[in-house]
Design a protein around this motif. Structure first.
Motif, PDB file in Angstrom:
ATOM      1  N   ASN A 193       0.850  -1.196   0.000  1.00  0.00           N
ATOM      2  CA  ASN A 193       0.000   0.000   0.000  1.00  0.00           C
ATOM      3  C   ASN A 193       0.888   1.249   0.000  1.00  0.00           C
ATOM      4  N   SER A 194       1.712   1.359  -1.026  1.00  0.00           N
ATOM      5  CA  SER A 194       2.806   2.335  -1.011  1.00  0.00           C
ATOM      6  C   SER A 194       2.352   3.791  -1.056  1.00  0.00           C
ATOM      7  N   LEU A 195       1.178   4.097  -1.621  1.00  0.00           N
ATOM      8  CA  LEU A 195       0.744   5.482  -1.770  1.00  0.00           C
ATOM      9  C   LEU A 195      -0.184   5.948  -0.655  1.00  0.00           C
ATOM     10  N   ALA A 196      -0.492   5.064   0.260  1.00  0.00           N
ATOM     11  CA  ALA A 196      -1.381   5.436   1.365  1.00  0.00           C
ATOM     12  C   ALA A 196      -0.617   6.258   2.399  1.00  0.00           C
ATOM     13  N   SER A 197      -1.339   7.149   3.090  1.00  0.00           N
ATOM     14  CA  SER A 197      -0.736   7.900   4.190  1.00  0.00           C
ATOM     15  C   SER A 197      -0.396   6.927   5.317  1.00  0.00           C
ATOM     16  N   SER A 198       0.791   7.045   5.835  1.00  0.00           N
ATOM     17  CA  SER A 198       1.211   6.125   6.889  1.00  0.00           C
ATOM     18  C   SER A 198       0.577   6.466   8.233  1.00  0.00           C
ATOM     19  N   LEU A 199       0.024   7.668   8.381  1.00  0.00           N
ATOM     20  CA  LEU A 199      -0.620   8.073   9.634  1.00  0.00           C
ATOM     21  C   LEU A 199      -2.014   8.617   9.361  1.00  0.00           C
ATOM     22  N   THR A 200      -2.907   8.376  10.273  1.00  0.00           N
ATOM     23  CA  THR A 200      -4.240   8.994  10.217  1.00  0.00           C
ATOM     24  C   THR A 200      -4.162  10.362  10.888  1.00  0.00           C
ATOM     25  N   ASP A 201      -5.162  11.195  10.670  1.00  0.00           N
ATOM     26  CA  ASP A 201      -5.198  12.511  11.306  1.00  0.00           C
ATOM     27  C   ASP A 201      -5.211  12.386  12.828  1.00  0.00           C
ATOM     28  N   GLU A 202      -5.914  11.373  13.330  1.00  0.00           N
ATOM     29  CA  GLU A 202      -5.975  11.174  14.786  1.00  0.00           C
ATOM     30  C   GLU A 202      -4.595  10.834  15.346  1.00  0.00           C
ATOM     31  N   GLN A 203      -3.854  10.000  14.604  1.00  0.00           N
ATOM     32  CA  GLN A 203      -2.501   9.650  15.061  1.00  0.00           C
ATOM     33  C   GLN A 203      -1.574  10.873  15.009  1.00  0.00           C
ATOM     34  N   ILE A 204      -1.699  11.681  13.964  1.00  0.00           N
ATOM     35  CA  ILE A 204      -0.882  12.899  13.847  1.00  0.00           C
ATOM     36  C   ILE A 204      -1.137  13.808  15.046  1.00  0.00           C
ATOM     37  N   LYS A 205      -2.402  13.983  15.402  1.00  0.00           N
ATOM     38  CA  LYS A 205      -2.758  14.838  16.533  1.00  0.00           C
ATOM     39  C   LYS A 205      -2.242  14.245  17.845  1.00  0.00           C
TER      40      LYS A 205
END
Length: 790
Positions: A193-205
């Motif tokens: 899944n190479s083009l997917a964001s490795s973090l969700t917005d919740e994880q970033i926060k």
């Protein structure tokens, strides 16, 4: 746990653990033989924790060995491998490059429970690229963070500012995971899944929140390694960011520093006493100026933060240019005034941002109408105001001038200073109004001549030969003294009278630390000798030359200018420019008396053994001096303080800050005082602002001080800048070239009055010319042709 025994990394983990941060279970050992407990069904990370590693100055990042997914039975061997890596050639080179002591490194080794991360990375509490302290930067990859740290794998980047998240998602074709086949270590595999964001917005926060918490724990910017296993966030380590020392905080407002115009009075390193004196003077002067121009008192108070007009950078005085523009913006008709003021100050580059101020609540057209009304009233009042100003300054200064301060005690001297401040420094309206009109009428004169004057210098010729300028009186007196000496006449009385009246009018006259002719008459004798070398001077011939330049310009104007208001404009331009120069002399008198007050205080301080000698007083601020006399000082060991400042300001002599540069955040931290503009290396001809007409061909002599003026006779004088004290050197010179300065700077005004060809504002002048170079200069066009370099 002490850092000096277990190393920086373990010490930091201990702090995190004690503050309740979710850190994987760990322990630290200093030898493979130390006792420690591990669980047989777990795998571990083994990494170094050397003394000095992850410190505030040097991180040792990536320099020592780390091992992941280590089996319990292999831990002791792995610990020894880590210890051995601390004495590798790579580490020795790193220590040499960073100036660290060449000795064996004390190494602690961290044994930490391995997190089999699904996503991992690093987070910086401050943007390590821009230096913005209000941005968190998170880099992340799928799997283990080993590939990110080593630079082998692409990573996603998230920039977080408050609740705003900017994402840069990259292609991540690979990830590093646990090597199941070997049962230890890691391997690189394809990422499906190479083009997917490795973090969700919740994880970033969540990461951002934890970063802020860790910064609060340490009180310093942090570089943090983290990992997610499932939904749980682990902090693997934290260390200070070591790259911010030379990186300003660009999240804060840009301040532009510019020494245009101010360098004419305060060149080179300026002492603490002078700066502490002038910074308050300039603040008060600009407040008075705005009041005169009709700006409301309440508006000035609402914008009180803009009146810190000066800064001291590596010992040099600069304008806070943004505050200067903000001050102008408070005036009605700002758009009209800004261009005139830039021309008068010699600002070479316009502002690249819109200055922000708290605006007036009054109607802008009504304010402009009031300004015009105020300008008309002030213009007609000005002659009387100037006359009263002269009377006031004479009555205030005369009781204390020419040795009348001798014998005064320290309290009396302090009271005299505050008397001067009250009576004069806060009542400088007439010179301010005159300077403003000099700017306005000179600008109108230049604009009136635009269509008939292709070179843009006719206005200078019209101002040439103006009589009654006090700055030229020292020259006339020195010429008369020189002629008398050539005739064998006694000049002792003439020299005594000169020193009594013009003893403070010398190079650097507005710097309190300057040694004046009053203090050292031999400096004046040096100049007189230069005049004597030229022989008898025909004063009448010089006067005729100046008048001829003026008459020719007037003839052109009479034939081509039909504007009925032109005569009014020309008359006022001449009068205001002349008054500008004459009123500067009264400033010289005031500064001369202030200098004498502090030298007398220095004499008392030296006598009382407070300081070593009287001139050490210049390394203190006026507040420190007054507080010491009055018993409110927080520092009473002035000798140590002065020695430290002497060393610091002595080091400033070797620094070369740019004429214009920007700073962000705390001015004296992490900012670079060099210009970001690329300056071309000039090898060819030069050009500047023509200040006084005339074509001269001669050799050049570069002059920085009176002591360097020997041999100037018959040469073109080249200087970085001039102030009124340079005037006696002008007649010795065939022409004048000045790197800094504007059309209304002192050098331009006096050169025009004397009819000496002059050019000011010449970029790269001193870096291009050297003593003995032969050039041809044209004071009308501002062009300089280099004929021969020697």
């Amino acid at each position: 746990m002490e850092e000096k025994t277990v190393g920086g990394k373990a010490y930091n983990l201990d702090i995190l653990t004690k503050n309740g941060v979710n850190v994987p279970k760990w322990c630290v050992v200093t030898s493979a033989d130390d006792n420690f407990e591990v669980e047989k069904d777990k795998l571990y990370a083994v990494r170094s924790s050397a003394v000095g590693e992850d410190g505030s100055s040097n991180s040792f990042a990536g320099q020592m060995e780390s091992f992941l997914y280590v089996k319990p039975e292999d831990i002791k061997v792995t610990i020894q491998n880590v210890i051995n890596s601390a004495n590798s050639d790579r580490i020795k080179f790193y220590r040499e490059q960073n100036g660290l002591a060449d000795e064996d490194i004390k190494v602690g080794v961290i044994v930490q429970e391995m997190i089999n991360s699904d996503v991992s990375g690093v987070a910086f509490s401050t943007n390590p690229i821009t230096g913005k302290r209000d941005e968190i930067v998170i880099s992340s990859v799928f799997g283990l963070g080993e590939g990110l740290v080593s630079g082998e794998l692409n990573a996603d980047t998230y920039t977080v500012q408050e609740n705003d998240i900017k994402k840069n998602i990259t292609s991540k074709p690979y990830k590093i995971v646990f090597d199941k086949e070997k049962g230890c270590g890691t391997k690189q595999i394809e990422n499906t899944n190479s083009l997917a964001s490795s973090l969700t917005d919740e994880q970033i926060k969540e990461i951002s929140k934890e970063v802020k918490r860790i910064v609060d724990i340490y009180g310093k910017p942090q570089d943090i390694e983290w990992a997610y296993e499932g939904s749980k966030l682990y902090i693997l380590q934290a260390r200070p960011i070591t790259t911010l020392e030379d990186m300003p905080d660009k999240s804060q407002q840009e301040v532009i520093w510019d020494n245009s115009n101010i360098i004419e009075s305060y060149s080179g390193v300026t002492t603490p006493l002078t700066f502490s004196f002038i910074k308050d003077v300039y603040t008060e002067v600009y407040k008075q100026f705005l009041l005169i121009m009709g700006v409301e008192q309440e508006l000035i108070e609402e914008n009180s933060d803009i009146f810190q007009m000066l800064g001291l950078i590596e010992g040099r005085v600069y304008y806070n240019l943004l505050n200067w523009y903000r001050l102008l913006r408070l005036m009605p008709g700002y758009e009209i005034n800004a261009g005139f003021m830039e021309s008068m100050m010699g600002v070479k580059q316009k502002l690249n941002q819109i200055p922000k101020v708290k605006p007036s609540k009054k109607n802008k057209y009504l304010r402009l109408a009031n300004l015009i009304k105020s300008l008309i009233i002030n213009l007609f009042k000005l002659p009387k105001d100037i006359e009263q100003f002269y009377e006031h300054i004479n009555s205030t200064l005369s009781p204390y001038e020419n040795g009348k301060l001798e014998g005064k005690n320290s309290n009396e001297l302090v009271e005299i200073y505050f008397e001067l401040e009250s009576k004069l420094m806060k009542k400088w309206q007439a010179p301010l109004v005159n300077d403003f009109y000099a700017m306005i009428f000179y600008g109108l004169l230049k604009k009136s001549l635009f269509k008939i004057d292709l070179n843009g210098t006719l206005q200078n010729d019209l101002l040439t030969g103006e009589t009654g300028i006090i700055s030229t009186e020292p020259i006339k007196r020195i010429k008369l003294i020189s002629n008398k000496i050539c005739k064998g006449e006694n000049v002792d009385k003439d020299i005594e009278e000169f020193i009594q009246k013009f003893g403070n009018r010398c190079i650097g006259e507005l710097k309190l630390e300057t040694i004046t002719y009053k203090q050292d008459p031999s400096l004046l004798q040096f100049i007189i000798n230069s005049y004597v070398k030229q022989g008898i001077i025909d004063l009448e011939k010089e006067k005729i030359h100046e008048q001829e330049i003026r008459r020719n310009a007037e003839k052109i104007v009479k034939e081509k200018i039909k504007n009925p208001f032109f005569g009014f404009i020309l008359k006022n331009a001449r009068l205001r420019v002349k008054n500008r120069e004459n009123l500067r002399f009264e400033r010289t008198r005031l500064f001369g008396l202030v200098r004498e007050i502090f030298l007398e205080l220095g004499k008392i301080f030296a006598y009382e053994n407070i300081i070593e000698n009287k001139r050490d007083i210049f390394y203190l601020t006026k507040e420190e001096i007054f507080n010491y006399v009055r018993g409110t000082s927080v520092d009473i060991d002035f000798k140590t303080l002065i020695n430290n400042r002497k060393e610091e300001f002595g080091n400033f002599e070797t620094k070369h800050p740019a004429d214009r540069f920007s700073t962000y955040g705390i001015v004296y931290t992490a900012n670079d005082y060099t210009s970001k503009e690329t300056s071309s290396n000039v090898n060819g001809d030069l050009s500047g602002i023509g200040a006084c007409a005339g074509v001269v061909r001669a050799k050049v002599k570069i002059v920085h001080s009176v002591a360097e003026s020997e041999g100037l006779e018959g040469c073109i004088m080249v200087a970085e800048r001039t102030d009124p004290g340079w005037v006696p050197l002008f007649p010795i010179s065939k022409g004048i070239l000045v790197e800094r300065g504007s059309i209304l700077s002192h050098s331009a005004i006096v050169a025009r009055e004397m009819g000496i060809p002059a050019i000011v504002g010449i970029n790269n002048l001193l870096s291009t010319l050297k003593d003995g170079d032969e050039i041809e200069m044209d004071g009308s066009t501002g062009q300089i042709r280099i004929i021969k370099n020697e």
